[in-house]
Design a protein around this motif. Structure first.
Motif, PDB file in Angstrom:
ATOM      1  N   TYR A   8      -9.136 -16.411  -9.028  1.00 17.75           N
ATOM      2  CA  TYR A   8      -8.742 -16.400  -7.628  1.00 17.75           C
ATOM      3  C   TYR A   8      -8.018 -17.730  -7.387  1.00 17.75           C
ATOM      4  O   TYR A   8      -8.581 -18.794  -7.628  1.00 17.75           O
ATOM      5  N   GLU A   9      -6.798 -17.677  -6.872  1.00 13.11           N
ATOM      6  CA  GLU A   9      -6.070 -18.899  -6.546  1.00 13.11           C
ATOM      7  C   GLU A   9      -5.975 -19.048  -5.025  1.00 13.11           C
ATOM      8  O   GLU A   9      -5.686 -18.078  -4.318  1.00 13.11           O
ATOM      9  N   PHE A  10      -6.180 -20.267  -4.548  1.00 10.68           N
ATOM     10  CA  PHE A  10      -6.189 -20.541  -3.113  1.00 10.68           C
ATOM     11  C   PHE A  10      -5.176 -21.637  -2.778  1.00 10.68           C
ATOM     12  O   PHE A  10      -4.974 -22.559  -3.560  1.00 10.68           O
ATOM     13  N   ALA A  11      -4.571 -21.524  -1.606  1.00 10.46           N
ATOM     14  CA  ALA A  11      -3.668 -22.576  -1.120  1.00 10.46           C
ATOM     15  C   ALA A  11      -3.522 -22.419   0.384  1.00 10.46           C
ATOM     16  O   ALA A  11      -3.840 -21.376   0.955  1.00 10.46           O
ATOM     17  N   SER A  12      -3.024 -23.484   1.025  1.00  7.95           N
ATOM     18  CA  SER A  12      -2.796 -23.418   2.470  1.00  7.95           C
ATOM     19  C   SER A  12      -1.740 -24.429   2.874  1.00  7.95           C
ATOM     20  O   SER A  12      -1.351 -25.290   2.083  1.00  7.95           O
ATOM     21  N   THR A  13      -1.317 -24.324   4.124  1.00  8.39           N
ATOM     22  CA  THR A  13      -0.402 -25.321   4.686  1.00  8.39           C
ATOM     23  C   THR A  13      -1.161 -26.310   5.569  1.00  8.39           C
ATOM     24  O   THR A  13      -0.574 -26.961   6.424  1.00  8.39           O
ATOM     25  N   SER A  14      -2.462 -26.432   5.358  1.00 12.41           N
ATOM     26  CA  SER A  14      -3.277 -27.279   6.225  1.00 12.41           C
ATOM     27  C   SER A  14      -2.775 -28.709   6.316  1.00 12.41           C
ATOM     28  O   SER A  14      -2.833 -29.323   7.369  1.00 12.41           O
ATOM     29  N   LYS A  15      -2.287 -29.278   5.216  1.00 15.63           N
ATOM     30  CA  LYS A  15      -1.759 -30.637   5.238  1.00 15.63           C
ATOM     31  C   LYS A  15      -0.236 -30.624   5.082  1.00 15.63           C
ATOM     32  O   LYS A  15       0.378 -31.640   4.746  1.00 15.63           O
ATOM     33  N   VAL A  16       0.352 -29.462   5.337  1.00 11.37           N
ATOM     34  CA  VAL A  16       1.809 -29.312   5.336  1.00 11.37           C
ATOM     35  C   VAL A  16       2.304 -29.234   6.772  1.00 11.37           C
ATOM     36  O   VAL A  16       3.205 -29.960   7.179  1.00 11.37           O
ATOM     37  N   SER A  17       1.682 -28.351   7.560  1.00 12.72           N
ATOM     38  CA  SER A  17       2.035 -28.229   8.978  1.00 12.72           C
ATOM     39  C   SER A  17       0.945 -28.886   9.818  1.00 12.72           C
ATOM     40  O   SER A  17       0.870 -30.104   9.880  1.00 12.72           O
ATOM     41  N   PHE A  18       0.088 -28.095  10.424  1.00 12.24           N
ATOM     42  CA  PHE A  18      -1.012 -28.630  11.228  1.00 12.24           C
ATOM     43  C   PHE A  18      -2.337 -28.319  10.547  1.00 12.24           C
ATOM     44  O   PHE A  18      -2.610 -27.165  10.200  1.00 12.24           O
ATOM     45  N   SER A  19      -3.171 -29.319  10.399  1.00 16.11           N
ATOM     46  CA  SER A  19      -4.433 -29.135   9.671  1.00 16.11           C
ATOM     47  C   SER A  19      -5.311 -28.063  10.296  1.00 16.11           C
ATOM     48  O   SER A  19      -6.011 -27.344   9.594  1.00 16.11           O
ATOM     49  N   GLY A  20      -5.291 -27.958  11.615  1.00 18.99           N
ATOM     50  CA  GLY A  20      -6.129 -26.960  12.276  1.00 18.99           C
ATOM     51  C   GLY A  20      -5.418 -25.666  12.580  1.00 18.99           C
ATOM     52  O   GLY A  20      -6.014 -24.752  13.154  1.00 18.99           O
ATOM     53  N   ALA A  21      -4.132 -25.575  12.207  1.00 20.69           N
ATOM     54  CA  ALA A  21      -3.370 -24.385  12.597  1.00 20.69           C
ATOM     55  C   ALA A  21      -2.322 -24.020  11.560  1.00 20.69           C
ATOM     56  O   ALA A  21      -1.196 -23.651  11.885  1.00 20.69           O
ATOM     57  N   GLY A  22      -2.695 -24.116  10.295  1.00 24.97           N
ATOM     58  CA  GLY A  22      -1.793 -23.714   9.230  1.00 24.97           C
ATOM     59  C   GLY A  22      -2.007 -22.253   8.875  1.00 24.97           C
ATOM     60  O   GLY A  22      -2.605 -21.486   9.643  1.00 24.97           O
ATOM     61  N   ILE A  23      -1.515 -21.872   7.709  1.00 24.45           N
ATOM     62  CA  ILE A  23      -1.828 -20.548   7.166  1.00 24.45           C
ATOM     63  C   ILE A  23      -2.340 -20.737   5.740  1.00 24.45           C
ATOM     64  O   ILE A  23      -1.926 -21.650   5.030  1.00 24.45           O
TER      65      ILE A  23
END
Length: 429
Positions: free
Chosen positions: A252-267
């Motif tokens: 299972y691979e996981f990733a997000s835009t939490s520290k790319v866009s907004f930490s509380g409102a990424g995808i």
């Protein structure tokens, strides 16, 4: 400078007295600085403010497949968002489900689902006498908190400069059916900033697990978080490597835009094989009527593609790099010739991994807090909060401004010296 351990007791006592006076001065400054977590600074969050302007009440809200992003539907994410996250993760969109704002939630759900309902029709973990998870150390405290929450036994796996000790991983995974998974941060690892070598990735892909429901939890949190344009790590795509090895289902691979866009409102997204995705969707159809597709559309409209993400991350790097270099310069200047510490110089990610003398980490962190600087708790980078050497400290430079960071680092170095000298003097008795 002579190594502290080689200095006379009298010289060390004199230095200790001098440092204690400086500590009291620092303490009197009334500092209140938090370096406990890898939080983006306000100026980093400001980088993404344009994200809030790309959709208005006059915008179109139809995804490319015709779904109205304001309505129900699109359980696994709009096609454009799957494409964007697939590009970021280095895989294909058909492998991707787009979830909510945090990959940590996906990881928690993945463990919970495995525990209560099993993986691909295998026995639910809650019905087994014992289950184990492998934990590369030092590692990410929130990973360990999840497995501890479910009563899963955690086994320390030492890190090397190429990633986890794969001889040990292979021995445990391939011969012990109670081993159900391993936590991994394969690129700019938390906290050491280590990158898994091609050989390590291929060895993961070629594991022959004794447990049919074993999974690699590949948390690719820092996949595009470089600090330097001319020194960027490359990582093999674990999804395709597992397919080549005839093991498409073991990751299972996981990733997000939490520290790319907004930490509380990424995808956030998960990438896996078709069999795994079909299994996960069985739960999702009951768990949710769909995630925030407007936010997915907002991200796609703003970033457009991988190149857009890369250009955006250069702005983050310009914010982060001076902070990392400021901390590393002080460590080098004040501690390099003392023989009481070592550290990694990362080229990406969010942390600096610091190794104090054995038995000193907790005292250093406590002393920093006494003077107003909060660090990640000593031991947090190990399962159960138990660092067997009590030596690792995770430094998070991102949140303070440069002036605050200079104050915090000066205090940190002062505390390292004081606690280390006390330790050396104890050994000289």
């Amino acid at each position: 400078m002579e190594y502290y351990s080689q200095q006379s007791k009298e010289d060390l006592l004199a230095l200790k007295s001098e440092l204690e006076a400086k500590f009291e001065e620092k303490k009197a400054c009334g500092l209140q600085l938090d370096m406990s977590r890898g939080k983006p600074s306000t100026s980093q969050l400001d980088i993404s403010l344009g994200l809030l302007d790309v959709l208005t009440s006059k915008s179109g809200f139809l995804a490319s497949d015709g779904i109205d992003c304001r309505n129900y539907g699109g359980l696994d994410g709009i096609p454009e968002a799957k494409q964007l996250m697939a590009e970021m993760m280095g895989t294909a969109p058909e492998h991707v489900i787009v979830f909510g704002n945090a990959s940590l939630s996906i990881m928690y759900d993945s463990i919970s689902r495995s525990y209560t309902h099993g993986v691909l029709d295998n026995t639910p973990w809650c019905k087994l006498d014992k289950i184990k998870f492998l934990c590369p150390v030092p590692g990410y405290d929130r990973h360990f908190a999840i497995t501890e929450r479910f009563g899963i036994e955690m086994i320390n796996i030492p890190m090397t400069q190429d990633g986890p000790d794969m001889d040990l991983v292979e021995d445990l995974v391939n011969h012990d059916e109670t081993v159900k998974g391993i936590w991994c941060v394969p690129k700019y690892s938390n906290p050491q900033g280590i990158n898994y070598s091609d050989d390590t990735v291929r060895r993961f892909a070629n594991l022959k697990p004794a447990a049919k429901d074993f999974r690699i939890y590949w948390d690719n949190a820092y996949v595009i978080h470089h600090l330097y344009e001319d020194h960027q790590a490359e990582l093999l795509d674990i999804i395709s490597e597992c397919e080549k090895a005839g093991n498409p289902d073991i990751v299972y691979e996981f990733a997000s835009t939490s520290k790319v866009s907004f930490s509380g409102a990424g995808i956030a997204a998960l990438a896996a094989s078709k069999a795994n995705l079909d299994d996960i969707k069985k739960q999702l159809t009951i768990q949710t009527i769909g995630y925030d597709k407007i936010n997915q559309l907002r991200h796609v409209t703003y970033f457009k593609n991988l190149e857009g993400l890369k250009q955006h991350m250069k702005k983050h790097a310009n914010e982060m790099r001076p902070k990392f270099e400021a901390v590393l310069d002080v460590l080098e200047k004040e501690l390099a010739d003392t023989g009481i510490a070592s550290w990694e110089k990362p080229y990406g990610g969010y942390f600096i991994s610091f190794e104090a003398m054995e038995g000193c980490a907790k005292k250093i962190v406590a002393k920093c807090k006494e003077a107003g600087v909060t660090l990640t708790g000593a031991g947090a980078t190990y399962p159960y909060g138990k660092d067997p050497k009590d030596s690792n400290i995770r430094i998070a430079p991102s949140f303070p401004n440069l002036e605050e960071l200079a104050q915090a680092t000066d205090l940190f170095v002062l505390c390292v010296k004081l606690v280390s000298i006390e330790k050396i003097l104890e050994n000289k008795r």
